[in-house]
Scaffold this motif. Structure first.
Motif, PDB file in Angstrom:
ATOM      1  N   LEU A  11       0.876  -1.171   0.000  1.00 40.22           N
ATOM      2  CA  LEU A  11       0.000   0.000   0.000  1.00 40.22           C
ATOM      3  C   LEU A  11       0.914   1.222   0.000  1.00 40.22           C
ATOM      4  N   SER A  12       1.179   1.773  -1.182  1.00 44.17           N
ATOM      5  CA  SER A  12       2.209   2.802  -1.322  1.00 44.17           C
ATOM      6  C   SER A  12       1.684   4.231  -1.261  1.00 44.17           C
ATOM      7  N   ASP A  13       0.398   4.449  -1.524  1.00 50.74           N
ATOM      8  CA  ASP A  13      -0.150   5.804  -1.504  1.00 50.74           C
ATOM      9  C   ASP A  13      -1.573   5.735  -0.978  1.00 50.74           C
ATOM     10  N   LEU A  14      -1.926   6.674  -0.119  1.00 53.18           N
ATOM     11  CA  LEU A  14      -3.241   6.684   0.498  1.00 53.18           C
ATOM     12  C   LEU A  14      -3.738   8.119   0.513  1.00 53.18           C
ATOM     13  N   GLU A  15      -4.910   8.362  -0.060  1.00 54.56           N
ATOM     14  CA  GLU A  15      -5.463   9.709  -0.130  1.00 54.56           C
ATOM     15  C   GLU A  15      -6.880   9.703   0.427  1.00 54.56           C
ATOM     16  N   ARG A  16      -7.158  10.626   1.321  1.00 46.98           N
ATOM     17  CA  ARG A  16      -8.495  10.735   1.916  1.00 46.98           C
ATOM     18  C   ARG A  16      -9.453  11.319   0.887  1.00 46.98           C
ATOM     19  N   MET A  17     -10.615  10.696   0.757  1.00 52.25           N
ATOM     20  CA  MET A  17     -11.679  11.173  -0.117  1.00 52.25           C
ATOM     21  C   MET A  17     -12.748  11.828   0.763  1.00 52.25           C
ATOM     22  N   SER A  20     -18.385   9.626   3.619  1.00 52.42           N
ATOM     23  CA  SER A  20     -19.680   9.141   3.146  1.00 52.42           C
ATOM     24  C   SER A  20     -20.787  10.047   3.672  1.00 52.42           C
ATOM     25  N   ARG A  21     -21.969   9.848   3.189  1.00 52.36           N
ATOM     26  CA  ARG A  21     -23.104  10.668   3.621  1.00 52.36           C
ATOM     27  C   ARG A  21     -23.344  10.520   5.130  1.00 52.36           C
ATOM     28  N   ASN A  22     -22.936   9.397   5.697  1.00 55.08           N
ATOM     29  CA  ASN A  22     -23.086   9.166   7.135  1.00 55.08           C
ATOM     30  C   ASN A  22     -21.873   9.624   7.940  1.00 55.08           C
ATOM     31  N   GLY A  23     -20.898  10.231   7.278  1.00 49.85           N
ATOM     32  CA  GLY A  23     -19.736  10.789   7.961  1.00 49.85           C
ATOM     33  C   GLY A  23     -18.571   9.845   8.154  1.00 49.85           C
ATOM     34  N   ASN A  24     -18.609   8.681   7.537  1.00 50.29           N
ATOM     35  CA  ASN A  24     -17.522   7.702   7.686  1.00 50.29           C
ATOM     36  C   ASN A  24     -16.423   7.955   6.656  1.00 50.29           C
ATOM     37  N   PRO A  25     -15.165   7.647   7.021  1.00 52.43           N
ATOM     38  CA  PRO A  25     -14.037   7.952   6.124  1.00 52.43           C
ATOM     39  C   PRO A  25     -14.006   7.058   4.888  1.00 52.43           C
ATOM     40  N   ARG A  26     -13.516   7.639   3.790  1.00 51.46           N
ATOM     41  CA  ARG A  26     -13.283   6.905   2.548  1.00 51.46           C
ATOM     42  C   ARG A  26     -11.884   7.240   2.071  1.00 51.46           C
ATOM     43  N   TYR A  27     -11.265   6.282   1.367  1.00 56.71           N
ATOM     44  CA  TYR A  27      -9.892   6.480   0.895  1.00 56.71           C
ATOM     45  C   TYR A  27      -9.722   5.988  -0.531  1.00 56.71           C
ATOM     46  N   ARG A  28      -8.742   6.586  -1.197  1.00 56.03           N
ATOM     47  CA  ARG A  28      -8.247   6.123  -2.491  1.00 56.03           C
ATOM     48  C   ARG A  28      -6.856   5.596  -2.198  1.00 56.03           C
ATOM     49  N   ALA A  29      -6.560   4.361  -2.625  1.00 52.27           N
ATOM     50  CA  ALA A  29      -5.292   3.714  -2.274  1.00 52.27           C
ATOM     51  C   ALA A  29      -4.615   3.135  -3.506  1.00 52.27           C
ATOM     52  N   VAL A  30      -3.298   3.212  -3.529  1.00 54.35           N
ATOM     53  CA  VAL A  30      -2.504   2.562  -4.560  1.00 54.35           C
ATOM     54  C   VAL A  30      -1.858   1.340  -3.909  1.00 54.35           C
ATOM     55  N   ILE A  31      -2.206   0.164  -4.433  1.00 54.93           N
ATOM     56  CA  ILE A  31      -1.690  -1.099  -3.908  1.00 54.93           C
ATOM     57  C   ILE A  31      -1.032  -1.849  -5.056  1.00 54.93           C
ATOM     58  N   GLY A  32       0.258  -2.062  -4.948  1.00 53.16           N
ATOM     59  CA  GLY A  32       0.992  -2.754  -6.002  1.00 53.16           C
ATOM     60  C   GLY A  32       0.880  -2.056  -7.346  1.00 53.16           C
ATOM     61  N   GLU A  34      -1.662  -0.364  -8.512  1.00 58.09           N
ATOM     62  CA  GLU A  34      -3.049  -0.298  -8.995  1.00 58.09           C
ATOM     63  C   GLU A  34      -3.874   0.574  -8.054  1.00 58.09           C
ATOM     64  N   LEU A  35      -4.850   1.299  -8.615  1.00 60.49           N
ATOM     65  CA  LEU A  35      -5.681   2.217  -7.848  1.00 60.49           C
ATOM     66  C   LEU A  35      -6.973   1.543  -7.401  1.00 60.49           C
ATOM     67  N   PHE A  36      -7.318   1.703  -6.111  1.00 64.09           N
ATOM     68  CA  PHE A  36      -8.539   1.148  -5.528  1.00 64.09           C
ATOM     69  C   PHE A  36      -9.171   2.192  -4.624  1.00 64.09           C
ATOM     70  N   VAL A  37     -10.445   2.012  -4.292  1.00 66.66           N
ATOM     71  CA  VAL A  37     -11.132   2.869  -3.329  1.00 66.66           C
ATOM     72  C   VAL A  37     -11.802   1.999  -2.266  1.00 66.66           C
ATOM     73  N   THR A  38     -12.081   2.611  -1.101  1.00 62.54           N
ATOM     74  CA  THR A  38     -12.833   1.907  -0.073  1.00 62.54           C
ATOM     75  C   THR A  38     -14.318   2.182  -0.268  1.00 62.54           C
ATOM     76  N   ARG A  39     -15.143   1.263   0.207  1.00 64.31           N
ATOM     77  CA  ARG A  39     -16.597   1.417   0.104  1.00 64.31           C
ATOM     78  C   ARG A  39     -17.104   2.457   1.101  1.00 64.31           C
TER      79      ARG A  39
END
Length: 76
Positions: A11-17, A20-32, A34-39
């Motif tokens: 997990l080389s890069d992590l960016e806060r997005m 969510s509408r309920n106030g929970n954290p979301r992230y954009r992450a680079v893993i190996g 490749e770009l992924f996001v959290t639900r």
């Protein structure tokens, strides 16, 4: 039924997005390289920062045209 894929790497890069509408954290992450996001409203949003610069193994699937992490664990 949606196909779940597996991926592993550092997990080389992590960016806060925006939260969510309920106030929970979301992230954009680079893993190996490749770009992924959290639900939205996933507990992964609270724990993913603990894995920064570490090897991880994830399960992901396409949700709303984004590669979305549905499971995260340490690769060690």
């Amino acid at each position: 039924m949606t196909k779940t894929n597996q991926h592993h790497g550092v997990l080389s890069d992590l960016e806060r997005m925006p939260s969510s509408r309920n106030g929970n954290p979301r992230y954009r992450a680079v893993i190996g390289g490749e770009l992924f996001v959290t639900r939205p409203d996933s507990s992964i949003g609270y724990s993913i920062s603990n894995y920064r610069e570490k090897g991880v193994r994830i399960e992901w699937r396409i949700i709303r045209d984004q590669r979305t992490i549905v499971r995260l664990e340490s690769a060690a």
